[in-house]
Design an enzyme around this catalytic site. Structure first.
Site, short mmCIF file in Angstrom:
data_model
loop_
_atom_site.label_atom_id
_atom_site.label_comp_id
_atom_site.label_asym_id
_atom_site.label_seq_id
_atom_site.Cartn_x
_atom_site.Cartn_y
_atom_site.Cartn_z
N ARG A 1 -7.68 -2.98 -10.86
CA ARG A 1 -6.83 -3.32 -11.88
C ARG A 1 -6.33 -4.24 -11.86
O ARG A 1 -5.86 -5.32 -13.12
CB ARG A 1 -5.42 -2.09 -11.42
CG ARG A 1 -5.50 -0.90 -11.85
CD ARG A 1 -4.16 0.00 -11.89
NE ARG A 1 -3.94 0.24 -9.88
CZ ARG A 1 -3.14 0.09 -9.15
NH1 ARG A 1 -2.04 -0.47 -9.68
NH2 ARG A 1 -3.48 1.21 -7.87
N GLU B 1 -2.28 0.14 6.88
CA GLU B 1 -1.57 0.93 7.88
C GLU B 1 -1.94 2.07 8.63
O GLU B 1 -1.97 1.78 9.33
CB GLU B 1 -0.38 1.78 6.40
CG GLU B 1 0.73 2.23 7.23
CD GLU B 1 1.35 3.52 6.37
OE1 GLU B 1 1.08 3.63 5.50
OE2 GLU B 1 2.58 4.07 6.67
O1 PRP Z 1 -1.07 -5.20 -1.99
P1 PRP Z 1 -1.88 -4.40 -0.97
O2 PRP Z 1 -0.77 -3.44 -0.30
O3 PRP Z 1 -3.04 -4.97 -0.89
O4 PRP Z 1 -1.81 -3.58 -3.01
C1 PRP Z 1 -1.77 -4.11 -3.83
C2 PRP Z 1 -3.37 -3.29 -4.21
O5 PRP Z 1 -3.35 -2.77 -5.01
C3 PRP Z 1 -3.67 -1.53 -5.69
O6 PRP Z 1 -5.40 -1.54 -5.93
P2 PRP Z 1 -6.07 0.25 -5.44
O7 PRP Z 1 -6.02 -0.23 -3.48
O8 PRP Z 1 -4.87 0.70 -5.76
O9 PRP Z 1 -7.33 0.00 -6.38
P3 PRP Z 1 -7.36 -0.10 -7.48
O10 PRP Z 1 -7.12 -1.00 -8.35
O11 PRP Z 1 -9.27 0.42 -8.13
O12 PRP Z 1 -6.83 1.20 -8.61
C4 PRP Z 1 -3.49 -2.58 -6.29
O13 PRP Z 1 -4.00 -2.15 -7.97
C5 PRP Z 1 -3.30 -3.90 -5.89
O14 PRP Z 1 -4.77 -4.34 -5.86
N1 ADE Z 2 3.22 1.62 -5.55
C1 ADE Z 2 2.24 1.26 -6.11
N2 ADE Z 2 1.95 1.55 -7.13
C2 ADE Z 2 0.66 0.71 -8.27
N3 ADE Z 2 0.04 -0.18 -7.61
C3 ADE Z 2 0.38 -0.08 -6.36
N4 ADE Z 2 -0.78 -0.50 -5.97
C4 ADE Z 2 0.01 -0.82 -4.46
N5 ADE Z 2 1.09 0.01 -4.02
C5 ADE Z 2 1.12 0.16 -5.72
#
Ligand code: PRP
Ligand code: ADE
Length: 170
Positions: free
Chosen positions: A58, A95
């Site tokens: 994202r 986690e």
């Molecule tokens: O601060 P954190 O706890 O590390 O979480 C944040 C990350 O989580 C989400 O990505 P996700 O791993 O869901 O992957 P995606 O972007 O492919 O959906 C978001 O886009 C961040 O990259």
């Molecule tokens: N609560 C949340 N919503 C969307 N993206 C995330 N990445 C990590 N936590 C999230």
């Protein structure tokens, strides 16, 4: 424009107990996209940037748009085994268990000024691992820039003294 009206909460996704911030309504609205891009750029300010790093997946929505506006290059940080050329890897704690992010080793040159962008700062694990990768390549991180920060997870603490800004806080 109230951008929060374009972000919807999805309960129990992807896991029980998580309230997922879904930004797809914002992505689907041209005016909201334009406004978001303008505001993300405002947070960066009038500073020279060589590379904008975005995290898979994202982070890829806005990071290349920011890079183009800043006259900087875009560099993807990817999940394991996606990048084809010589790469640098960083493992970080989740986690439960660990995860890894990767960057092409020649994507950032020593001394380059780097803006990091992702959609959400949650626990900060993704951003911290990304910053560690950039530092290992000799890049200088100007700012970590997010669309959304989940304040209650304290992710910015993990980033230490790296300047961190978010457009929307929850
Ligand atoms: O601060 P954190 O706890 O590390 O979480 C944040 C990350 O989580 C989400 O990505 P996700 O791993 O869901 O992957 P995606 O972007 O492919 O959906 C978001 O886009 C961040 O990259
Ligand atoms: N609560 C949340 N919503 C969307 N993206 C995330 N990445 C990590 N936590 C999230």
């Amino acid at each position: 424009m109230d951008l929060k009206t374009f972000i919807r909460d999805i309960d129990n996704f992807p896991k029980e107990g998580v309230v997922f911030k879904d930004i797809t309504p914002l992505l689907a609205n041209a005016q909201a996209m334009q406004y978001t891009l303008d505001k993300l750029l405002e947070m960066v300010g009038d500073v020279s940037i060589d590379k904008v790093v975005g995290m898979e997946s994202r982070g890829f929505f806005f990071a290349p748009l920011l890079a183009q506006k800043l006259n900087a290059g875009f560099v993807p940080v990817r999940k394991p085994n996606k990048l084809p050329a010589a790469k640098t890897s960083q493992t970080y704690d989740l986690e439960y268990g660990t995860d890894t992010l990767e960057i092409h080793s020649d994507a950032i040159l020593a001394g380059e000024k780097v803006l990091v962008h992702d959609d959400v700062l949650a626990t900060g694990g993704t951003a911290k691992a990304t910053c560690d990768l950039i530092k290992r390549l000799g890049g200088e991180i100007v700012q970590c820039n997010f669309l959304i920060e989940l304040d209650f997870l304290n992710g910015s603490h993990k980033l230490g003294d790296i300047p961190t800004r978010a457009l929307l806080n929850y």
